[in-house]
Enzyme design. Structure first.
Site, PDB file in Angstrom:
ATOM      1  N   LYS A   1       0.822  -1.231   0.000  1.00 29.67           N
ATOM      2  CA  LYS A   1       0.000   0.000   0.000  1.00 29.67           C
ATOM      3  C   LYS A   1       0.850   1.274   0.000  1.00 29.67           C
ATOM      4  CE  LYS A   1      -4.276  -1.721   2.054  1.00 29.67           C
ATOM      5  NZ  LYS A   1      -5.331  -1.458   3.029  1.00 29.67           N
TER       6      LYS A   1
ATOM      7  N   ASP B   1     -10.491   3.105   1.786  1.00 35.77           N
ATOM      8  CA  ASP B   1     -10.838   2.482   3.076  1.00 35.77           C
ATOM      9  C   ASP B   1     -11.652   3.404   3.981  1.00 35.77           C
ATOM     10  OD1 ASP B   1      -9.705  -0.018   2.633  1.00 35.77           O
ATOM     11  OD2 ASP B   1      -7.732   0.594   3.355  1.00 35.77           O
TER      12      ASP B   1
END
Ligand code: ATR
Length: 276
Positions: free
Chosen positions: A64, A100
């Site tokens: 990420k 997210d």
């Protein structure tokens, strides 16, 4: 359309199942596939992966942050969070996003439509990457009374310092402090890996003294019903499960890739059965 996920390991991922459904529901023809890239040769692997010309892909652990230098552009929210979980490809130009936090907020709004985010007090447990995305998204939606409790107090203080504004009332605290002051909070969000298999019985804090009507959320979705949520339910809390955020962050990624916002409702129910 060609979509996928990069990470390592990823064989257990639920993303192909979720996105295949979104592809079908949107009337498109396409596939969402797994690409397990090796950490030692990440640069070469990314170069070879780029040649495949996917329209979009998700990024998971441990890439990420590592993917960021390979992007052509980065969305402001992902830049602030410092992590990318979604990449859109436009004619070879890669733009990174992080879905997210907004996925979490959208799932909360869907489950608790009368909750006024501008008025509630929020307690976030944990101060890692997931917490960062959620705190940022909550603040963008008007939450300004927020506490972050973490095993390592300094990490929570650093996060507060990074996000604090003139209007916000934010504080960092220990997990013991969080237990002491629990009754002040309307929404409690568990963002750490505590409760994930195999240490399934672990519970980050005890929930004695919970405020009446409080919502307790756990972003862990395997198992679906963590010890933390079981305790919360016993104490009369309203519950928010991790798979709801999982589906909403995926739906937001799909929207970034296609412009179509899928309806996550049906999938959330099916996933609940699948994970139970
Ligand atoms: P993620 O990106 O999934 O959020 P992370 O950035 O490694 O993962 O963050 C993990 C979070 O879980 C941290 O807040 C961590 O607390 P520390 O900052 O003290 O390390 C928390 N965490 C992990 N294991 C924990 C445990 N056994 N008890 C309490 N907190 C834990």
């Amino acid at each position: 359309m060609k979509l996928g996920l990069i990470g390592y390991p990823i064989s257990h991922s639920l993303s192909p199942w979720i996105h295949q459904r979104f592809i079908e529901e949107s009337g498109r023809i396409g596939a969402y596939e797994l690409y397990e890239l090796e950490l030692q040769h990440f640069s070469d692997e990314v170069a070879a992966f780029k040649e495949l010309g996917l329209d979009g892909f998700n990024v998971t652990v441990p890439y990420k942050q590592k993917i960021i230098p390979y992007l052509d552009r980065i969305d402001r929210e992902a830049e602030i969070i410092g992590a990318v979980n979604t990449v859109k490809n436009e004619n070879g130009c890669w733009t990174g996003y992080n879905t997210d936090g907004k996925g979490f907020v959208r799932s909360i709004r869907a489950s608790f439509p009368t909750m006024d985010l501008k008025r509630i007090r929020v307690l976030v447990l944990g101060a890692g990457g997931a917490a960062k995305g959620i705190v940022h998204a909550l603040m963008s939606e008007g939450v300004d009374r927020l506490a972050i409790a973490n095993r390592t107090l300094q990490t929570a203080s650093d996060l507060i310092e990074a996000f604090h504004t003139n209007h916000s009332q934010m504080k960092a605290m220990t997990l013991a402090d969080a237990e002491q002051t629990l009754g002040e909070y309307d929404l409690i969000v568990q963002t750490t890996s505590v409760g994930m298999k195999p240490a399934v019985d672990d519970q980050i804090i005890s929930l004695n003294g919970l405020k009446k009507g409080a919502v307790v959320s756990d972003i862990v979705y395997q198992p679906l019903q963590t010890a933390f949520l079981t305790d919360a339910r016993t104490k009369g809390a309203r519950i928010h499960h991790g798979h709801e955020m999982l589906v909403y962050q995926a739906a937001y990624a799909f929207e970034i890739w296609t412009g179509v916002r899928p309806d996550p409702g049906l999938l959330i129910n099916e996933l609940k059965v699948k994970l139970s």
